[in-house]
Design an enzyme around this catalytic site. Structure first.
Site, PDB file in Angstrom:
ATOM      1  N   CYS A 154       0.804  -1.224   0.000  1.00 50.25           N
ATOM      2  CA  CYS A 154       0.000   0.000   0.000  1.00 50.25           C
ATOM      3  C   CYS A 154       0.836   1.273   0.000  1.00 50.25           C
ATOM      4  CB  CYS A 154      -0.945  -0.002   1.197  1.00 50.25           C
ATOM      5  SG  CYS A 154      -2.096  -1.397   1.186  1.00 50.25           S
TER       6      CYS A 154
ATOM      7  N   ASN B 128     -10.223  -0.648  -0.219  1.00 51.26           N
ATOM      8  CA  ASN B 128      -8.768  -0.502  -0.226  1.00 51.26           C
ATOM      9  C   ASN B 128      -8.205  -1.171  -1.479  1.00 51.26           C
ATOM     10  OD1 ASN B 128      -6.004  -0.670   0.185  1.00 51.26           O
ATOM     11  ND2 ASN B 128      -6.143  -1.336   2.309  1.00 51.26           N
TER      12      ASN B 128
ATOM     13  N   HIS C  58      -3.521   7.195   1.710  1.00 47.87           N
ATOM     14  CA  HIS C  58      -3.900   5.836   1.329  1.00 47.87           C
ATOM     15  C   HIS C  58      -5.272   5.524   1.891  1.00 47.87           C
ATOM     16  CE1 HIS C  58      -4.079   1.576   0.890  1.00 47.87           C
ATOM     17  NE2 HIS C  58      -3.815   1.325   2.158  1.00 47.87           N
TER      18      HIS C  58
END
Length: 330
Positions: free
Chosen positions: A109, A282, A252
């Site tokens: 990520c 996500n 993020h």
């Protein structure tokens, strides 16, 4: 390095929390209250990562007004490649960008932000003039869809940013920091399985394969709300930028509570926190550029505005950067 174009691509299939509750013991209220996620895009069986990444890359090229032959470098941030030997060269071929070197960068990520910073270093040396930085992940292929702790969190998507050399006074990367802590790697993994194959009598070798994603959600949450504000604070201090001069927090997209906690730490109004978690979940390395592209296209992000950005996740790894959006230069 100036940020002069962006583009994104998402699968057509959207699975809502309610639909997911038909498979696992969960509910829309349970997921939304803990994560902010309402739905996620899932790639079909005939939709490889290469296709998503190439669509996002073409959109970014069009936005920047570049031809594929203008590219010198393609960086693909991904943890779910179509080919473990590298997927970026396949994207390069699909684009027809034959003047560009292309390779993958894996940092989960944190991947997009790490790749953007890496591209900036190539540009700073003069080795590269124009680059595409792509964040793309298809983690649906690595989920245990019977594990409600993880299957509700992740989605698939891709997005790209076009960056090019510019005078130092016009740079879009004003400052950055990167960190890794491998002692905490076990908090979030997509680990190799412990398969064995007998090669010869008394000789065995490992058999390739990966277990589904595992995450200790509580530990990852504590890590993010502690480390991300600290690192962002270091970047703002190093660049002499007061928090109230930041136009947008571009973080993020992992959990809405994390986004809100970082905003509260810097007294940034929640309306200046960019979030599309409700629609995408996500998407790992794709979250930051996917959110950037959405906010540029709808007019929220304007040329010259400052973006405080942070990526964080598996590794454990995390990074922060102060960015200035420039937009197409005509």
């Amino acid at each position: 390095m100036a940020l002069v174009g962006c583009g994104s691509a998402a699968p057509a299939i959207s699975i809502s929390n309610q639909q997911l509750s038909e498979r696992v013991d969960t509910s829309d209220d349970w997921i939304r209250s803990r994560t902010g996620i309402g739905a996620r895009r899932i790639a079909s069986a005939d939709e490889p990562l290469t296709e998503l990444a190439s669509r996002a890359a073409r959109a970014a090229l069009d936005h920047a007004g570049w031809a594929p032959g203008d590219l010198d470098l393609i960086l693909l941030a991904t943890s779910s490649p179509d080919d473990l030997f590298g997927t970026a060269p396949r994207v390069q071929g699909a684009l027809g960008a034959m003047n560009a070197v292309a390779f993958d960068l894996t940092a989960a990520c944190s991947g997009f932000l790490f790749a953007l910073i890496t591209a900036a270093q190539y540009i700073a040396t003069g080795a590269v003039r124009r680059s595409l930085v792509i964040g793309a992940d298809q983690l649906s292929r690595w989920l245990d869809w019977n594990d409600r702790r993880t299957c509700v969190l992740f989605g698939d998507g891709a997005a790209a940013v076009a960056v090019e050399a510019c005078p130092v006074s016009e740079t879009g990367l004003l400052g950055f920091r990167m960190r890794s802590d491998g002692s905490r790697y076990a908090c979030l993994t997509l680990a190799q399985t412990d398969g064995r194959e007998t090669l010869l009598p008394g000789v065995s070798t490992q058999k390739g394969g990966f277990a589904p994603i595992f995450m200790n959600g509580q530990e990852v949450y504590k890590f993010a709300v502690r480390e991300v504000p600290q690192l962002l604070g270091e970047v703002l201090a190093a660049t002499g930028t007061p928090a109230d001069q930041v136009d947008w927090l571009l973080l993020h997209q992992a959990n809405q509570r994390i986004l809100d906690a970082v905003a509260d730490r810097f007294a940034v109004p929640h309306e200046r926190v960019l979030s599309n978690l409700a629609h995408y979940g996500n998407t790992s390395a794709a979250t930051i550029p996917l959110m950037l592209d959405e906010a540029v296209r709808d007019g929220r992000i304007q040329p010259g505005q400052l973006l405080a950005s942070s990526g964080f996740g598996a590794g454990l790894s995390w990074g922060a950067a102060l960015l200035r959006w420039d937009g197409p230069r005509g």
